[in-house]
Design a protein around this motif. Structure first.
Motif, mmCIF file in Angstrom:
data_model
loop_
_atom_site.group_PDB
_atom_site.id
_atom_site.type_symbol
_atom_site.label_atom_id
_atom_site.label_comp_id
_atom_site.label_asym_id
_atom_site.label_seq_id
_atom_site.Cartn_x
_atom_site.Cartn_y
_atom_site.Cartn_z
ATOM 1 N N HIS A 50 -3.102 15.915 -1.008
ATOM 2 C CA HIS A 50 -3.084 16.996 -1.513
ATOM 3 C C HIS A 50 -3.210 17.866 -0.596
ATOM 4 N N PRO A 51 -2.206 18.697 -1.024
ATOM 5 C CA PRO A 51 -2.152 20.490 0.188
ATOM 6 C C PRO A 51 -3.367 20.724 0.167
ATOM 7 N N ASP A 52 -3.825 20.881 -0.838
ATOM 8 C CA ASP A 52 -5.679 21.761 -0.717
ATOM 9 C C ASP A 52 -6.933 20.985 -0.656
ATOM 10 N N GLN A 53 -6.807 19.355 0.082
ATOM 11 C CA GLN A 53 -7.422 18.924 1.008
ATOM 12 C C GLN A 53 -6.817 18.535 2.127
ATOM 13 N N ALA A 54 -6.057 18.353 2.562
ATOM 14 C CA ALA A 54 -5.508 18.251 3.979
ATOM 15 C C ALA A 54 -6.336 18.739 5.218
ATOM 16 N N LEU A 55 -6.588 19.313 5.329
ATOM 17 C CA LEU A 55 -7.413 20.502 6.078
ATOM 18 C C LEU A 55 -8.067 19.773 6.691
ATOM 19 N N ASP A 56 -9.022 18.905 5.586
ATOM 20 C CA ASP A 56 -10.940 18.460 5.752
ATOM 21 C C ASP A 56 -10.251 17.475 5.909
ATOM 22 N N PHE A 57 -9.093 16.984 5.360
ATOM 23 C CA PHE A 57 -9.129 15.658 5.425
ATOM 24 C C PHE A 57 -8.517 15.190 6.954
ATOM 25 N N ILE A 58 -7.858 16.545 7.654
ATOM 26 C CA ILE A 58 -7.026 15.952 9.105
ATOM 27 C C ILE A 58 -8.544 16.397 9.875
ATOM 28 N N ALA A 59 -9.633 16.946 9.708
ATOM 29 C CA ALA A 59 -10.353 17.384 10.535
ATOM 30 C C ALA A 59 -11.377 16.475 10.539
ATOM 31 N N LYS A 61 6.442 18.446 25.172
ATOM 32 C CA LYS A 61 6.877 18.935 24.205
ATOM 33 C C LYS A 61 6.076 18.323 23.050
ATOM 34 N N MET A 62 5.223 16.874 22.746
ATOM 35 C CA MET A 62 4.532 16.593 22.505
ATOM 36 C C MET A 62 2.983 17.541 21.643
ATOM 37 N N GLY A 63 2.619 18.278 22.668
ATOM 38 C CA GLY A 63 1.776 19.322 21.896
ATOM 39 C C GLY A 63 2.270 20.390 21.397
ATOM 40 N N ASN A 64 3.039 20.493 21.171
ATOM 41 C CA ASN A 64 3.388 21.134 19.863
ATOM 42 C C ASN A 64 4.094 20.364 18.383
ATOM 43 N N VAL A 65 4.378 19.262 18.201
ATOM 44 C CA VAL A 65 3.941 18.105 17.577
ATOM 45 C C VAL A 65 2.775 18.165 17.157
ATOM 46 N N TYR A 66 1.478 17.958 18.066
ATOM 47 C CA TYR A 66 -0.298 18.291 17.659
ATOM 48 C C TYR A 66 -0.526 18.840 17.222
ATOM 49 N N TYR A 67 -0.183 20.149 17.560
ATOM 50 C CA TYR A 67 -0.194 21.596 16.916
ATOM 51 C C TYR A 67 -0.510 21.961 15.441
ATOM 52 N N ASP A 68 1.076 21.163 15.446
ATOM 53 C CA ASP A 68 1.041 21.673 14.389
ATOM 54 C C ASP A 68 0.605 20.161 12.948
ATOM 55 N N PHE A 69 0.385 18.827 13.891
ATOM 56 C CA PHE A 69 -0.055 18.053 12.773
ATOM 57 C C PHE A 69 -1.390 18.037 12.863
ATOM 58 N N ALA A 70 -2.170 18.324 13.426
ATOM 59 C CA ALA A 70 -3.787 19.546 13.942
ATOM 60 C C ALA A 70 -3.540 20.371 11.787
ATOM 61 N N ARG A 71 -2.945 21.300 11.971
ATOM 62 C CA ARG A 71 -2.724 22.229 10.364
ATOM 63 C C ARG A 71 -2.169 21.723 9.480
ATOM 64 N N GLY A 72 -1.976 20.509 9.463
ATOM 65 C CA GLY A 72 -0.726 20.113 8.378
ATOM 66 C C GLY A 72 0.426 20.038 8.219
ATOM 67 N N SER A 125 0.749 -1.227 -0.362
ATOM 68 C CA SER A 125 -0.180 0.068 0.037
ATOM 69 C C SER A 125 0.904 0.915 0.162
ATOM 70 N N ALA A 126 0.947 2.724 -0.750
ATOM 71 C CA ALA A 126 1.345 3.725 -0.656
ATOM 72 C C ALA A 126 0.356 4.869 -0.482
ATOM 73 N N GLY A 127 1.388 5.436 -0.383
ATOM 74 C CA GLY A 127 0.344 7.692 0.589
ATOM 75 C C GLY A 127 1.429 8.305 0.114
ATOM 76 N N VAL A 128 0.842 9.267 -0.347
ATOM 77 C CA VAL A 128 1.601 10.340 -1.077
ATOM 78 C C VAL A 128 1.167 11.625 -0.869
ATOM 79 N N SER A 129 2.012 12.441 -0.072
ATOM 80 C CA SER A 129 1.884 13.756 0.546
ATOM 81 C C SER A 129 2.711 14.344 0.771
ATOM 82 N N TYR A 130 2.516 15.759 0.886
ATOM 83 C CA TYR A 130 3.574 16.738 0.775
ATOM 84 C C TYR A 130 4.582 16.524 1.703
ATOM 85 N N ASN A 131 4.127 15.536 3.282
ATOM 86 C CA ASN A 131 5.067 15.435 4.568
ATOM 87 C C ASN A 131 4.972 14.272 4.911
ATOM 88 N N LYS A 132 5.349 13.594 5.909
ATOM 89 C CA LYS A 132 5.795 12.694 6.072
ATOM 90 C C LYS A 132 4.329 11.590 7.123
#
Length: 361
Positions: A165-174, A217-228, A139-146
């Motif tokens: 895609h970048p323009d779909q990321a925030l809706d996907f993450i939500a 410190k993981m709070g910074n990571v979760y904050y960023d991930f929620a924003r793609g 299986s493969a996943g493609v995006s702009y970050n890990k």
């Protein structure tokens, strides 16, 4: 330039290799591991997963869920050889490959060898070559970050191919359940739920101050991930940071003499591994898993480097004194050395992660 990251994850890798090499197992529920009372499932075929059998599950529970389950002894040398063949395919497209284990890796194809414009086309070709040349499914996943590439590869398994895609990321993450976020295990997920956070959209509404207060410190990571946001590069080489080993015992033990004997055996194996890897570190960590599968760790750091049995065993015994096991029988004992000096760390390079079959017994 927007990065182009692919995450490749082999589907039920060990089990699929066994079904490929043994046609009589195809279509049947199998588990790679040991069927003994203390055994653990390394990988289950998709036929077994329909019954709820999962990796790291005890063999006894797996057999209760799937009475027809067939256990197959692992062949680590074969899996490593197949993994090398898979990586040969990866290298046709890029040398920026970050292995996570024998069966999964990140690839940075922003600048790729064939000069292909779309990362999804590269992912599709890699999947097809793995199928044609190795008779295995990925299986493969493609995006702009890990972060998003990993999420995408899990989204349509097995035999999946998903692009975020970048323009779909925030809706996907939500819409993403909080349990699907990297770094959110069962304990953190439970805490998130108590805070009213069940998905990416709810996570995004929380402030950075609140998340760092609750999760450090993981709070910074979760904050960023929620924003793609995930700026981690694909690292072709990793520095070895620790060497360790652990033994699952044939029977739970609570007598001090028995525990000391088992601790000695683990320490002997650890010193052998340290010698083979030419690794030294300043921190010794003891891991204990109890009969109820709860576990604790105890660590000590010394100014001198630790690498011999005479140095490690006395410290391990000291750490053991901090553990109350008389009323809580021990199921597993582990030791590891970490925190190498900077100059030593530079010498060590990453080695592919793999389970030790002896540790499943």
């Amino acid at each position: 330039m927007e990065r182009k990251i692919i995450h490749i994850d082999m589907d039920a890798f060990y089990a699929s290799v066994e079904q490929r090499d043994h046609p009589e197992l195809r279509g049947k529920p199998i588990a790679v591991g040991r069927a003994e009372e203390r055994g653990v499932v390394a990988t289950a075929s998709y036929e077994a997963r329909r019954y709820g059998v999962r990796s790291a599950m005890s063999s006894q529970k797996a057999k209760r869920l799937c009475p027809s389950l067939i256990f197959i002894p692992g062949r680590m040398d074969v899996y490593k050889a197949v993994s090398r063949q898979i990586h040969e395919i990866f290298h046709e497209y890029t040398d920026l490959i970050e292995p996570l284990s024998l069966d999964e890796a990140f690839l940075d194809v922003t600048h790729n060898k064939p000069g292909m414009e779309l990362a999804v086309d590269i992912a599709r070709e890699i999947k097809q070559k793995i199928r044609d040349q190795l008779n295995l499914v990925a299986s493969a996943g493609v995006s702009y970050n890990k972060f998003l590439a990993k999420i995408a590869s899990d989204y349509r398994k097995p035999d999946g191919l998903c692009t975020i895609h970048p323009d779909q990321a925030l809706d996907f993450i939500a819409r993403l359940p909080i349990e699907s976020f990297w770094g959110v295990g069962p304990v953190t997920a439970k805490k998130m739920h108590l805070l009213g956070i069940h998905n990416g959209e709810q996570l995004r509404t929380r402030s950075l101050a609140m998340l760092t207060h609750e999760f450090g410190k993981m709070g910074n990571v979760y904050y960023d991930f929620a924003r793609g946001i995930d700026l981690r590069p694909v690292e072709a080489v990793r520095i070895r940071k620790s060497v360790g080993c652990e033994h699952t015992l044939e029977k739970d033990i609570s007598r001090r003499s028995s525990v000391i004997i088992e601790l000695y055996h683990v320490a002997v194996e650890l010193t052998g591994r340290l010698e083979r890897h030419n690794f030294k570190g300043n921190t010794l960590t003891l891991k204990i898993k109890f009969h109820d599968f709860s576990q604790i760790t105890r660590s000590t750091t010394r100014p001198q480097e630790l690498h011999t049995l005479d140095e490690i065993l006395p410290l391990a015994k000291q750490l053991l004194k901090e553990v109350d096991y008389e009323q809580h029988p021990i199921r597993l004992i582990g030791l590891s050395i970490s925190n190498p000096h900077e100059e030593e760390a530079k010498k060590g390079v990453w080695e592919q992660l793999s389970f030790e079959f002896s540790d499943w017994e």
